[in-house]
Design an enzyme around this catalytic site. Structure first.
Site, PDB file in Angstrom:
ATOM      1  N   ASP A   1     -76.568   1.392 -55.214  1.00  0.00           N
ATOM      2  CA  ASP A   1     -77.456   0.252 -55.445  1.00  0.00           C
ATOM      3  C   ASP A   1     -76.768  -0.981 -54.872  1.00  0.00           C
ATOM      4  O   ASP A   1     -75.717  -0.879 -54.229  1.00  0.00           O
ATOM      5  CB  ASP A   1     -77.737   0.107 -56.951  1.00  0.00           C
ATOM      6  CG  ASP A   1     -79.116  -0.472 -57.240  1.00  0.00           C
ATOM      7  OD1 ASP A   1     -79.463  -1.494 -56.605  1.00  0.00           O
ATOM      8  OD2 ASP A   1     -79.841   0.081 -58.076  1.00  0.00           O
ATOM      9  N   ILE A   2     -77.337  -2.139 -55.116  1.00  0.00           N
ATOM     10  CA  ILE A   2     -76.692  -3.360 -54.636  1.00  0.00           C
ATOM     11  C   ILE A   2     -75.351  -3.527 -55.363  1.00  0.00           C
ATOM     12  O   ILE A   2     -75.185  -3.060 -56.495  1.00  0.00           O
ATOM     13  CB  ILE A   2     -77.597  -4.589 -54.823  1.00  0.00           C
ATOM     14  CG1 ILE A   2     -77.880  -4.837 -56.296  1.00  0.00           C
ATOM     15  CG2 ILE A   2     -78.897  -4.426 -54.040  1.00  0.00           C
ATOM     16  CD1 ILE A   2     -78.610  -6.153 -56.559  1.00  0.00           C
ATOM     17  N   PRO A   3     -74.388  -4.196 -54.729  1.00  0.00           N
ATOM     18  CA  PRO A   3     -73.039  -4.276 -55.297  1.00  0.00           C
ATOM     19  C   PRO A   3     -72.983  -4.802 -56.730  1.00  0.00           C
ATOM     20  O   PRO A   3     -72.253  -4.255 -57.571  1.00  0.00           O
ATOM     21  CB  PRO A   3     -72.303  -5.201 -54.329  1.00  0.00           C
ATOM     22  CG  PRO A   3     -72.988  -4.967 -53.020  1.00  0.00           C
ATOM     23  CD  PRO A   3     -74.433  -4.774 -53.366  1.00  0.00           C
TER      24      PRO A   3
ATOM     25  N   ASP B   1     -70.569  12.725 -62.654  1.00  0.00           N
ATOM     26  CA  ASP B   1     -71.129  12.783 -61.298  1.00  0.00           C
ATOM     27  C   ASP B   1     -72.521  12.152 -61.276  1.00  0.00           C
ATOM     28  O   ASP B   1     -73.538  12.847 -61.303  1.00  0.00           O
ATOM     29  CB  ASP B   1     -71.180  14.259 -60.871  1.00  0.00           C
ATOM     30  CG  ASP B   1     -71.786  14.461 -59.499  1.00  0.00           C
ATOM     31  OD1 ASP B   1     -71.705  13.537 -58.678  1.00  0.00           O
ATOM     32  OD2 ASP B   1     -72.343  15.556 -59.259  1.00  0.00           O
ATOM     33  N   LEU B   2     -72.560  10.805 -61.206  1.00  0.00           N
ATOM     34  CA  LEU B   2     -73.836  10.088 -61.208  1.00  0.00           C
ATOM     35  C   LEU B   2     -74.178   9.486 -59.851  1.00  0.00           C
ATOM     36  O   LEU B   2     -75.292   8.988 -59.665  1.00  0.00           O
ATOM     37  CB  LEU B   2     -73.825   8.995 -62.283  1.00  0.00           C
ATOM     38  CG  LEU B   2     -73.617   9.485 -63.718  1.00  0.00           C
ATOM     39  CD1 LEU B   2     -73.685   8.310 -64.692  1.00  0.00           C
ATOM     40  CD2 LEU B   2     -74.627  10.552 -64.105  1.00  0.00           C
ATOM     41  N   LYS B   3     -73.240   9.466 -58.941  1.00  0.00           N
ATOM     42  CA  LYS B   3     -73.496   9.050 -57.547  1.00  0.00           C
ATOM     43  C   LYS B   3     -74.210   7.696 -57.479  1.00  0.00           C
ATOM     44  O   LYS B   3     -75.280   7.556 -56.875  1.00  0.00           O
ATOM     45  CB  LYS B   3     -74.323  10.104 -56.805  1.00  0.00           C
ATOM     46  CG  LYS B   3     -73.709  11.493 -56.770  1.00  0.00           C
ATOM     47  CD  LYS B   3     -74.598  12.441 -55.979  1.00  0.00           C
ATOM     48  CE  LYS B   3     -74.059  13.846 -55.938  1.00  0.00           C
ATOM     49  NZ  LYS B   3     -74.170  14.534 -57.249  1.00  0.00           N
ATOM     50  N   LEU B   4     -73.608   6.667 -58.046  1.00  0.00           N
ATOM     51  CA  LEU B   4     -74.242   5.351 -58.047  1.00  0.00           C
ATOM     52  C   LEU B   4     -74.473   4.863 -56.614  1.00  0.00           C
ATOM     53  O   LEU B   4     -73.629   5.026 -55.734  1.00  0.00           O
ATOM     54  CB  LEU B   4     -73.373   4.344 -58.799  1.00  0.00           C
ATOM     55  CG  LEU B   4     -73.071   4.643 -60.268  1.00  0.00           C
ATOM     56  CD1 LEU B   4     -72.372   3.457 -60.909  1.00  0.00           C
ATOM     57  CD2 LEU B   4     -74.315   5.021 -61.042  1.00  0.00           C
TER      58      LEU B   4
ATOM     59  N   GLN C   1     -77.525  25.015 -51.502  1.00  0.00           N
ATOM     60  CA  GLN C   1     -76.389  24.482 -50.761  1.00  0.00           C
ATOM     61  C   GLN C   1     -76.356  25.073 -49.356  1.00  0.00           C
ATOM     62  O   GLN C   1     -76.754  26.224 -49.140  1.00  0.00           O
ATOM     63  CB  GLN C   1     -75.070  24.825 -51.480  1.00  0.00           C
ATOM     64  CG  GLN C   1     -74.969  24.283 -52.892  1.00  0.00           C
ATOM     65  CD  GLN C   1     -74.577  22.821 -52.935  1.00  0.00           C
ATOM     66  OE1 GLN C   1     -74.755  22.102 -51.963  1.00  0.00           O
ATOM     67  NE2 GLN C   1     -74.051  22.372 -54.039  1.00  0.00           N
TER      68      GLN C   1
ATOM     69  N   ARG D   1     -72.967  27.510 -60.527  1.00  0.00           N
ATOM     70  CA  ARG D   1     -73.826  28.671 -60.715  1.00  0.00           C
ATOM     71  C   ARG D   1     -73.116  30.011 -60.559  1.00  0.00           C
ATOM     72  O   ARG D   1     -73.525  31.002 -61.159  1.00  0.00           O
ATOM     73  CB  ARG D   1     -75.028  28.573 -59.765  1.00  0.00           C
ATOM     74  CG  ARG D   1     -76.052  27.566 -60.261  1.00  0.00           C
ATOM     75  CD  ARG D   1     -77.127  27.252 -59.243  1.00  0.00           C
ATOM     76  NE  ARG D   1     -76.653  26.332 -58.226  1.00  0.00           N
ATOM     77  CZ  ARG D   1     -77.461  25.630 -57.425  1.00  0.00           C
ATOM     78  NH1 ARG D   1     -78.771  25.759 -57.543  1.00  0.00           N
ATOM     79  NH2 ARG D   1     -76.972  24.803 -56.528  1.00  0.00           N
TER      80      ARG D   1
ATOM     81  N   ARG E   1     -68.623  28.901 -53.877  1.00  0.00           N
ATOM     82  CA  ARG E   1     -69.255  30.145 -54.309  1.00  0.00           C
ATOM     83  C   ARG E   1     -68.253  31.293 -54.200  1.00  0.00           C
ATOM     84  O   ARG E   1     -67.445  31.326 -53.264  1.00  0.00           O
ATOM     85  CB  ARG E   1     -70.459  30.484 -53.424  1.00  0.00           C
ATOM     86  CG  ARG E   1     -71.599  29.477 -53.462  1.00  0.00           C
ATOM     87  CD  ARG E   1     -72.358  29.564 -54.766  1.00  0.00           C
ATOM     88  NE  ARG E   1     -73.561  28.758 -54.744  1.00  0.00           N
ATOM     89  CZ  ARG E   1     -73.617  27.478 -55.086  1.00  0.00           C
ATOM     90  NH1 ARG E   1     -72.514  26.852 -55.466  1.00  0.00           N
ATOM     91  NH2 ARG E   1     -74.761  26.820 -55.066  1.00  0.00           N
TER      92      ARG E   1
ATOM     93  N   LYS F   1     -67.811  19.071 -64.999  1.00  0.00           N
ATOM     94  CA  LYS F   1     -68.584  18.044 -64.308  1.00  0.00           C
ATOM     95  C   LYS F   1     -69.889  17.834 -65.058  1.00  0.00           C
ATOM     96  O   LYS F   1     -70.622  18.780 -65.330  1.00  0.00           O
ATOM     97  CB  LYS F   1     -68.895  18.444 -62.867  1.00  0.00           C
ATOM     98  CG  LYS F   1     -69.722  17.399 -62.104  1.00  0.00           C
ATOM     99  CD  LYS F   1     -70.101  17.864 -60.721  1.00  0.00           C
ATOM    100  CE  LYS F   1     -71.303  18.779 -60.724  1.00  0.00           C
ATOM    101  NZ  LYS F   1     -72.588  18.054 -60.976  1.00  0.00           N
TER     102      LYS F   1
ATOM    103  N   THR G   1     -75.191  -4.690 -59.149  1.00  0.00           N
ATOM    104  CA  THR G   1     -75.693  -3.696 -60.098  1.00  0.00           C
ATOM    105  C   THR G   1     -74.686  -2.578 -60.303  1.00  0.00           C
ATOM    106  O   THR G   1     -74.433  -2.136 -61.431  1.00  0.00           O
ATOM    107  CB  THR G   1     -77.031  -3.124 -59.604  1.00  0.00           C
ATOM    108  OG1 THR G   1     -77.999  -4.180 -59.542  1.00  0.00           O
ATOM    109  CG2 THR G   1     -77.542  -2.023 -60.525  1.00  0.00           C
TER     110      THR G   1
ATOM    111  N   THR H   1     -73.561  18.309 -49.721  1.00  0.00           N
ATOM    112  CA  THR H   1     -73.386  19.671 -49.197  1.00  0.00           C
ATOM    113  C   THR H   1     -74.710  20.424 -49.084  1.00  0.00           C
ATOM    114  O   THR H   1     -74.737  21.540 -48.570  1.00  0.00           O
ATOM    115  CB  THR H   1     -72.407  20.473 -50.074  1.00  0.00           C
ATOM    116  OG1 THR H   1     -72.799  20.366 -51.448  1.00  0.00           O
ATOM    117  CG2 THR H   1     -70.984  19.951 -49.909  1.00  0.00           C
TER     118      THR H   1
END
Length: 234
Positions: free
Chosen positions: A64-66, A59-62, A191, A212, A182, A32, A68, A120
């Site tokens: 914003d407005i649709p 994993d950038l978790k966009l 977490q 981790r 974990r 990831k 963009t 999480t």
């Protein structure tokens, strides 16, 4: 993909990543890549990982407005990673726009779009006292998962504690990708809704995200093999 989890490369630089992978012989394992690494190294780290046969969850978790998000996803699609994501709370129009961008820019049609339900690192108290969401956490997750499926995405990021419920609501083919994993003796860090690999599998997780417990371990390779063993024996 024949391995059930993505190793979170939460390192500051690409050189740190390369040294870690080489030292522990992790070439080819699913990984990831999150904001910290991608915002510093950009496309170059994705190219290096692909050259070394790593399946990649970007994993950038966009959120914003649709318009963009659609244009951003078009550009990300050209990287040819395996999974990309958005925040489900961006709404159905944004998720559908992300899917359009992914499909129109894709160099491989197998890239999956998933959406984050509730991070999480959050719990019931966070929802109620900070976000003013007067709904039980699992109900909020289920609602966002349903929205994600109806909007054409392939699955969600969720806690392992919610994976089974999401399968019931959205069907067995709907992907559940579960961070916050974990080993039993590992520190929870930031977490809150954490789980062991065996619990995650038993509760319906398709893929784990674990960082981790491996990357900060004295013996990363040993812990990596322990995660695989836990998963296989669950």
């Amino acid at each position: 993909m024949d391995k059930p989890f993505f190793l979170a490369l939460d390192f500051r630089t690409g050189e740190d990543v390369k040294q870690f992978i080489e030292k522990n012989d992790f070439y080819g394992v699913p990984v990831k890549v999150g904001m910290e690494l991608f915002y510093r190294e950009g496309v170059s780290i994705i190219s290096w990982l692909k050259e070394h046969q790593h399946p990649i969850f970007l994993d950038l978790k966009l959120h914003d407005i649709p318009t963009t998000v659609e244009k951003a996803m078009y550009n990300l699609a050209g990287l040819g990673v395996d999974i990309v994501n958005v925040h489900a709370s961006g709404g159905s129009e944004m998720i559908r726009a992300a899917k359009r961008g992914l499909e129109s820019g894709a160099i491989q049609q197998s890239t999956k779009l998933i959406a984050v339900t509730v991070l999480t690192s959050m719990d019931q108290q966070t929802l109620e006292n900070e976000l003013y969401i007067n709904q039980k956490l699992d109900e909020a997750v289920a609602r966002l998962a349903e929205l994600t499926k109806k909007s054409g995405a392939d699955g969600v990021v969720c806690s392992a504690h919610e994976a089974g419920m999401i399968k019931e609501v959205c069907g067995e083919d709907f992907l559940t990708v579960t961070p916050g994993i974990r080993l039993a003796e590992s520190n929870a860090n930031d977490q809150k809704r954490i789980a062991t690999p065996s619990f995650a599998k038993q509760n319906g997780a398709d893929y784990l995200v674990i960082g981790r417990s491996i990357t900060q371990a004295e013996n990363p390779k040993r812990n990596y093999l322990r995660v695989l063993e836990e998963w296989n024996n669950a």
